[in-house]
Design a protein around this motif. Structure first.
Motif, short mmCIF file in Angstrom:
data_model
loop_
_atom_site.label_atom_id
_atom_site.label_comp_id
_atom_site.label_asym_id
_atom_site.label_seq_id
_atom_site.Cartn_x
_atom_site.Cartn_y
_atom_site.Cartn_z
N ASN A 6 -22.47 -76.65 33.15
CA ASN A 6 -21.63 -77.76 32.70
C ASN A 6 -20.20 -77.65 33.22
N THR A 7 -19.69 -76.43 33.30
CA THR A 7 -18.29 -76.24 33.69
C THR A 7 -18.13 -75.66 35.09
N GLY A 8 -19.19 -75.02 35.60
CA GLY A 8 -19.09 -74.36 36.90
C GLY A 8 -18.48 -72.98 36.83
N SER A 9 -17.98 -72.62 35.65
CA SER A 9 -17.40 -71.29 35.48
C SER A 9 -18.51 -70.28 35.15
N LEU A 50 -22.56 -61.95 35.01
CA LEU A 50 -21.77 -63.18 35.01
C LEU A 50 -22.74 -64.30 35.39
N VAL A 51 -22.95 -65.23 34.45
CA VAL A 51 -23.93 -66.29 34.66
C VAL A 51 -23.21 -67.63 34.69
N ARG A 57 -31.93 -76.72 37.21
CA ARG A 57 -30.83 -76.25 38.03
C ARG A 57 -30.71 -74.74 37.90
N LYS A 58 -30.43 -74.11 39.01
CA LYS A 58 -30.35 -72.65 39.05
C LYS A 58 -29.00 -72.18 38.55
#
Length: 121
Positions: free
Chosen positions: A94-97, A89-90, A19-20
């Protein structure tokens, strides 16, 4: 149901679904906040390539008329260190944040990036 498998082949290259991690590169080249900008990339790898492109573009401005550009990781480190600010900012899958990272992390990732490119050539 399809099982997802990740691993490495005999050359050590990753295979399987990956997943990117969307990456936003934040750059402030000069002391003025007005110089702040950002770049949007689908992956960390693309962001590292983007930093190389920024360095190469800067080199062309500083050395007009010189077509041969050869550089190493230390040249990129110097470029990064001389920017007023740089961060990334990566996306955390798991959280989408987004997780913030500074220049030291970027330099570590840059080294991995250049090693990966060297192995593939």
């Amino acid at each position: 149901y399809q099982r997802r498998v990740r691993g490495r082949d005999s050359r050590g290259m990753s295979y399987g679904p990956r997943r990117k991690k969307h990456t936003i590169l934040l750059v402030q080249p000069g002391p003025s906040p007005a110089t702040r900008t950002y770049y949007d990339f689908e992956t960390v790898f693309q962001a590292m390539s983007g930093i190389c492109k920024l360095f190469e573009d800067k080199w062309k401005i500083v050395h007009p008329g010189r077509n041969n550009l050869v550089y190493n990781v230390n040249d990129l480190y110097d470029y990064i260190d001389h920017l007023s600010d740089m961060g990334a900012l990566v996306q955390d899958l798991n959280t989408g944040s987004y997780r913030p990272y500074g220049k030291d992390w970027i330099k570590q990732r840059m080294l991995k990036h250049l090693k990966k490119i060297a192995r593939s050539n």
